[in-house]
Design a protein around this motif. Sequence first.
Motif, short mmCIF file in Angstrom:
data_model
loop_
_atom_site.label_atom_id
_atom_site.label_comp_id
_atom_site.label_asym_id
_atom_site.label_seq_id
_atom_site.Cartn_x
_atom_site.Cartn_y
_atom_site.Cartn_z
N VAL A 59 4.01 -1.21 3.55
CA VAL A 59 3.46 0.14 3.40
C VAL A 59 4.58 1.11 3.04
O VAL A 59 5.66 1.06 3.61
CB VAL A 59 2.78 0.61 4.71
CG1 VAL A 59 2.31 2.06 4.58
CG2 VAL A 59 1.60 -0.30 5.05
N HIS A 60 4.32 1.95 2.03
CA HIS A 60 5.25 3.04 1.74
C HIS A 60 4.49 4.35 1.92
O HIS A 60 3.41 4.52 1.37
CB HIS A 60 5.78 2.95 0.31
CG HIS A 60 6.63 4.15 -0.06
ND1 HIS A 60 7.94 4.27 0.34
CD2 HIS A 60 6.33 5.28 -0.74
CE1 HIS A 60 8.41 5.42 -0.09
NE2 HIS A 60 7.46 6.06 -0.75
N TYR B 264 7.39 3.04 -9.26
CA TYR B 264 8.73 2.90 -8.69
C TYR B 264 8.70 2.06 -7.42
O TYR B 264 9.48 1.13 -7.25
CB TYR B 264 9.31 4.29 -8.39
CG TYR B 264 10.72 4.24 -7.88
CD1 TYR B 264 11.80 4.29 -8.74
CD2 TYR B 264 10.97 4.12 -6.50
CE1 TYR B 264 13.10 4.23 -8.27
CE2 TYR B 264 12.27 4.05 -6.02
CZ TYR B 264 13.33 4.11 -6.91
OH TYR B 264 14.60 4.03 -6.43
N GLN B 265 7.79 2.39 -6.51
CA GLN B 265 7.72 1.68 -5.23
C GLN B 265 7.31 0.21 -5.41
O GLN B 265 7.79 -0.66 -4.71
CB GLN B 265 6.75 2.40 -4.28
CG GLN B 265 7.26 3.76 -3.80
CD GLN B 265 8.60 3.66 -3.09
OE1 GLN B 265 8.93 2.64 -2.48
NE2 GLN B 265 9.39 4.72 -3.16
N PHE B 266 6.43 -0.01 -6.37
CA PHE B 266 5.98 -1.37 -6.66
C PHE B 266 7.18 -2.21 -7.09
O PHE B 266 7.42 -3.31 -6.59
CB PHE B 266 4.94 -1.29 -7.77
CG PHE B 266 3.97 -2.45 -7.82
CD1 PHE B 266 3.81 -3.33 -6.76
CD2 PHE B 266 3.18 -2.64 -8.96
CE1 PHE B 266 2.90 -4.38 -6.83
CE2 PHE B 266 2.27 -3.68 -9.04
CZ PHE B 266 2.14 -4.55 -7.98
N ASN B 267 7.97 -1.67 -8.01
CA ASN B 267 9.18 -2.35 -8.47
C ASN B 267 10.18 -2.54 -7.35
O ASN B 267 10.79 -3.59 -7.20
CB ASN B 267 9.86 -1.54 -9.58
CG ASN B 267 9.33 -1.89 -10.96
OD1 ASN B 267 8.97 -3.04 -11.22
ND2 ASN B 267 9.26 -0.90 -11.82
N ARG B 268 10.36 -1.47 -6.55
CA ARG B 268 11.37 -1.51 -5.50
C ARG B 268 11.06 -2.62 -4.49
O ARG B 268 11.93 -3.43 -4.16
CB ARG B 268 11.44 -0.15 -4.76
CG ARG B 268 12.53 -0.08 -3.70
CD ARG B 268 12.46 1.20 -2.87
NE ARG B 268 11.22 1.31 -2.10
CZ ARG B 268 10.99 0.70 -0.93
NH1 ARG B 268 11.92 -0.09 -0.41
NH2 ARG B 268 9.85 0.86 -0.30
N TYR C 60 0.85 -1.19 0.00
CA TYR C 60 0.00 0.00 0.00
C TYR C 60 0.89 1.23 0.00
O TYR C 60 1.84 1.31 0.78
CB TYR C 60 -0.91 0.00 1.24
CG TYR C 60 -1.67 1.31 1.40
CD1 TYR C 60 -2.78 1.59 0.61
CD2 TYR C 60 -1.25 2.27 2.33
CE1 TYR C 60 -3.45 2.79 0.73
CE2 TYR C 60 -1.94 3.46 2.46
CZ TYR C 60 -3.04 3.73 1.65
OH TYR C 60 -3.70 4.92 1.77
N VAL C 61 0.59 2.17 -0.90
CA VAL C 61 1.34 3.43 -0.91
C VAL C 61 0.44 4.54 -0.37
O VAL C 61 -0.61 4.83 -0.96
CB VAL C 61 1.83 3.79 -2.34
CG1 VAL C 61 2.49 5.16 -2.36
CG2 VAL C 61 2.81 2.73 -2.84
N ASN C 62 0.85 5.13 0.75
CA ASN C 62 0.08 6.24 1.32
C ASN C 62 0.54 7.53 0.63
O ASN C 62 1.68 7.95 0.77
CB ASN C 62 0.32 6.32 2.83
CG ASN C 62 -0.57 7.37 3.49
OD1 ASN C 62 -0.71 8.47 2.97
ND2 ASN C 62 -1.16 7.02 4.62
#
Lengths: 72, 311
Positions: free
Chosen positions: B111-112, B143-147, B78-80
Motif C-alpha cells: 500500500v502506498h 511512479y509508485q508502480f515502477n518503484r 494499492y495507492v491511496n
Amino acid sequence: MQVQLSHPARTIEIKGPKKAKDLFKELNLVVEAHLIIRGDELVTEDEMLYDQDQIEIRPVISGGSPRFTSHE
Amino acid sequence: MNCTKCKIRAVIDLPRHNAAFCKGCFNIYAHDQVSRAIKSEKMFGKDDRILVAVSGGKDSLALWDILLKMGYKADALYVNLGIGGYSDVSHAKVVNFSETVAAPHGAVLHVHTVEQEAGAGIKELAMLIHRPTCSTCGTIKRYQFNRVALAHKYDVMATGHNLDDEAARLLGNVLRWQEEYLDKQSPSLPASLDGFAKKVKPLFRLSERELAAYSVLNRIDYIVEECPMAKGARTLLYKEVLNRLETESPGTKQAFYCGFLDKQRKPEASSTTMAEKDQAMLHPCSVCQQPTTADVCSYCKMMARAKTHSV
Ligand code: SF4
Ligand SMILES: [Zn+2]
Ligand SMILES: [Zn+2]
C-alpha cells in the motif's frame, strides 16, 4: 418491484411482472452497459421479474476507477 | 435461457459469442480468455513474479482473483489517493479482498498512501502545483508502480484494463489520427528501461460487463462508485458510443480492437495497394469501353437483359 439504480443512487417502483429485457427498454438503458441482479443473483435478459423481487440494475462502465492510467 | 454448454439455467448471456453460461461455465470462459491473452501476447509464465495494480474496482480485483486461481504468483499494489470517502471505501475493499482471498494463496498487498509522503491528498496536491488532478494522479500511480516493482524485483506489472478501455482509447486515438500513440496500445509492452518490469493488460479480451459479472458471480466485493474526479471524462462518451454499436451489432468492440492488434502484428503485407490491384485486373468493356473485369461490363449486361425482356 423495487428497482435500485446508480449514478445517482435511487430506488424506483416498477409494476411487475415484466421481462428484464423490457425493463431495460422502459428505462431506456443499454444492455451492454448494465447487469441485472435479483437479490444477490445475476439474471439474464429473458428472465421474468415479479412484484416481490428486489432488483438492482448495476452500471458496469467506469470512466475513472483508478487503473493506473490518468483519466484526463 | 439455458447454458450453451451444460444446459442448466444460464446467469449471463454473451451475444458477441452467441452463448449463455451458468456460473461454472462462465468462470471457465473468463479464465480461458485471460489464458489466451497471456499466451498470444507472451505476457508472462508461471515462474514470473507479477505485481497487479489494484484500485478496489471490479477489473483490478477480478484480475488479481483470476491470476491467483490460475496459479500465477501475483502480489498487488494499492495507492491511496486521499480522496475523502471514496479512498476510504476503496481501500477497505482492497484490504478485505487481500485478507480473505489473496492471503490464502500466499499473496501480499503493498500500500502506498499519497498523504503520508506528500502531506496532502491528490486534490490538494494538484492545486498546489497547478496541475489537473488526473494528470497528477497518473504521474503518482505510474511512479509508485515502477518503484514498488523495482524495489521488490517483480518481473511484470499487470493492470486491469479491459476490452472497453482499450477499444475506447483506440477510438479516441483514431478519431484524431494520433498515430504516435497507436504503438503504445499493445497489451504487452517491454520494459522502458533496463531493470524495470514489463507492462501487461491480461484482461483485454474481456468486456467491462463480463468483468462486472465475474465479480458479482464470485462474490468479489468491489467499489461500484466512480472516483469523484472522473466525471465528464471523454472516455465515458467513447464507451457509450461503442456500447450502443455493440448492442446493435454484437462483437463490434472485439472486432475493432483485436482487429487492430492483428494488423499491427503482421509485417507490412504486400506493397501493392488496392488501386494497383484494381488496375491489374481491369480492361475496357467490349461494348462501352468502361473499365470492367469481365468481357462485357455489368451495366451493358443488365441493359442487354432488360432489352430482351421488354421485347
Ligand atoms: S479519475 Fe480519479 S483515479 Fe482516475 S486519474 Fe482522475 S483522480 Fe486519478
Ligand atoms: Zn454451464
Ligand atoms: Zn524521478
